[in-house]
Enzyme design. Structure first.
Site, mmCIF file in Angstrom:
data_model
loop_
_atom_site.group_PDB
_atom_site.id
_atom_site.type_symbol
_atom_site.label_atom_id
_atom_site.label_comp_id
_atom_site.label_asym_id
_atom_site.label_seq_id
_atom_site.Cartn_x
_atom_site.Cartn_y
_atom_site.Cartn_z
ATOM 1 N N ASP A 55 -41.031 -29.806 -43.657
ATOM 2 C CA ASP A 55 -41.900 -28.362 -43.357
ATOM 3 C C ASP A 55 -41.949 -27.579 -44.791
ATOM 4 O O ASP A 55 -43.046 -27.559 -44.657
ATOM 5 C CB ASP A 55 -40.827 -27.475 -43.420
ATOM 6 C CG ASP A 55 -41.649 -26.863 -42.649
ATOM 7 O OD1 ASP A 55 -41.232 -24.843 -42.246
ATOM 8 O OD2 ASP A 55 -42.474 -26.603 -41.212
ATOM 9 N N GLU A 97 -43.064 -18.701 -49.916
ATOM 10 C CA GLU A 97 -42.148 -19.447 -48.919
ATOM 11 C C GLU A 97 -41.853 -20.751 -49.873
ATOM 12 O O GLU A 97 -41.095 -21.669 -49.880
ATOM 13 C CB GLU A 97 -42.921 -19.527 -47.582
ATOM 14 C CG GLU A 97 -42.072 -20.492 -46.612
ATOM 15 C CD GLU A 97 -42.620 -19.989 -45.352
ATOM 16 O OE1 GLU A 97 -42.852 -18.659 -44.825
ATOM 17 O OE2 GLU A 97 -43.575 -21.094 -44.936
ATOM 18 N N GLU A 149 -47.346 -19.435 -36.290
ATOM 19 C CA GLU A 149 -46.342 -18.464 -36.767
ATOM 20 C C GLU A 149 -45.588 -17.285 -36.153
ATOM 21 O O GLU A 149 -44.114 -17.753 -36.071
ATOM 22 C CB GLU A 149 -46.933 -17.280 -37.644
ATOM 23 C CG GLU A 149 -47.927 -17.621 -38.552
ATOM 24 C CD GLU A 149 -47.485 -17.805 -40.051
ATOM 25 O OE1 GLU A 149 -45.872 -18.801 -39.807
ATOM 26 O OE2 GLU A 149 -47.618 -17.002 -41.659
ATOM 27 N N GLU A 228 -46.112 -28.255 -31.928
ATOM 28 C CA GLU A 228 -44.406 -27.936 -32.805
ATOM 29 C C GLU A 228 -42.834 -28.528 -32.076
ATOM 30 O O GLU A 228 -41.905 -28.705 -32.980
ATOM 31 C CB GLU A 228 -44.464 -26.357 -32.272
ATOM 32 C CG GLU A 228 -45.423 -25.525 -32.874
ATOM 33 C CD GLU A 228 -44.670 -25.250 -34.447
ATOM 34 O OE1 GLU A 228 -44.173 -25.592 -35.398
ATOM 35 O OE2 GLU A 228 -45.494 -24.967 -35.474
HETATM 36 C C1 LIG Z 1 -44.274 -27.254 -38.355
HETATM 37 C C2 LIG Z 1 -44.129 -25.450 -38.751
HETATM 38 N N1 LIG Z 1 -44.718 -24.266 -38.338
HETATM 39 C C3 LIG Z 1 -44.861 -23.139 -38.299
HETATM 40 C C4 LIG Z 1 -44.172 -22.696 -39.698
HETATM 41 C C5 LIG Z 1 -44.426 -21.270 -40.081
HETATM 42 N N2 LIG Z 1 -45.193 -21.363 -40.719
HETATM 43 C C6 LIG Z 1 -43.940 -24.009 -40.704
HETATM 44 N N3 LIG Z 1 -43.519 -23.257 -41.578
HETATM 45 N N4 LIG Z 1 -43.762 -25.016 -40.091
#
Ligand SMILES: Cc1ncc(CN)c(N)n1
Length: 239
Positions: A55, A97, A149, A228
């Protein structure tokens, strides 16, 4: 609920119609077994550490995508000052983040500099890059932005509900995207997207529309949900 209140709640807009129509993939993305395992405290930590490293790579790509949406908002005529500020707020969040990922990675002993993007991550990042192009309409881009998001907000908020067994050491991760402030931010993005999708729908009806922005936004929204699901699946992969 009357019109204005409905709009305020983000209900009754184009997006909610699409989420009902595509509810299976939406549930697949926001109630994934990886998330359910965090919620019931059975997630194994190698899966979690794999997700963390991947991520971080995704978020670096997502920063560039957010910037491309900001530029599209800036170019857009109507009411985009408000839009620009919402998107800028999201980018400020991404700045925090990235710092959080580095701290969390060192807490778990994940070496980010040695993390290699896995296939599902590469594919998702290439998808994001394709939507950064100036040819991609702002309405499509902001709908995708909201979806990306919202999947995290819905997923991690689910782990913070009462009577869950989310482990204490994973509470912070869930709070990062599951907190109310992030929820409000997602709601702001949804209102922007719904406003533009309504306009695209009117343009289509009035025969003013060039290419079918509404259809493209729906197709890309479904693609986000599919990416996702693959991204969550990646963390369970043994590879
Ligand atoms: C795969 C993924 N999707 C969404 C997000 C949220 N910005 C994230 N951090 N990572």
């Amino acid at each position: 609920m009357e019109g204005k209140a409905k709009e305020e709640a983000g209900k009754g807009g184009v997006i909610d119609t699409w989420l009902r129509k595509h509810r299976l993939i939406y549930i697949g993305a926001t109630r994934h077994p990886f998330i359910l395992a965090i919620r019931d405290g059975t997630v194994n930590y190698s899966s979690f550490k794999k997700w963390l490293g991947q991520d971080y790579i995704f978020v670096r790509e997502f920063v560039a995508f957010a910037a491309s949406v900001l530029i599209k908002a800036w170019k857009e005529s109507d009411d985009s000052e408000g839009d620009t500020e919402v998107i800028l707020g999201g980018m400020a969040g991404l700045h925090d983040e990235i710092a959080w990922f580095k701290k969390e990675a060192s807490k778990w002993g994940v070496e980010l500099s040695e993390t290699i993007p896995q296939k599902a991550n590469q594919v998702y990042c290439r998808f994001l890059e394709s939507l950064m192009s100036p040819e991609v309409d702002y309405t499509v881009a902001i709908t995708v932005f909201w979806a990306i998001e919202a999947v995290y907000q819905e997923s991690f908020a689910h782990c913070l509900e009462p009577d869950t067994n989310t482990p204490p050491e994973l509470q912070e991760v869930c709070q990062r995207w599951g907190n109310d402030g992030f929820g409000q931010y997602c709601h702001s993005l949804k209102k922007i997207a719904n406003r533009l999708l309504e306009k695209a729908s009117d343009d289509l009806i009035m025969g003013k529309a060039g290419d079918d922005v509404l259809k493209k936004a729906e197709v890309e929204l479904i693609r986000v949900l599919e990416h996702e699901v693959e991204f969550w699946n990646m963390s369970r992969g043994t590879a």
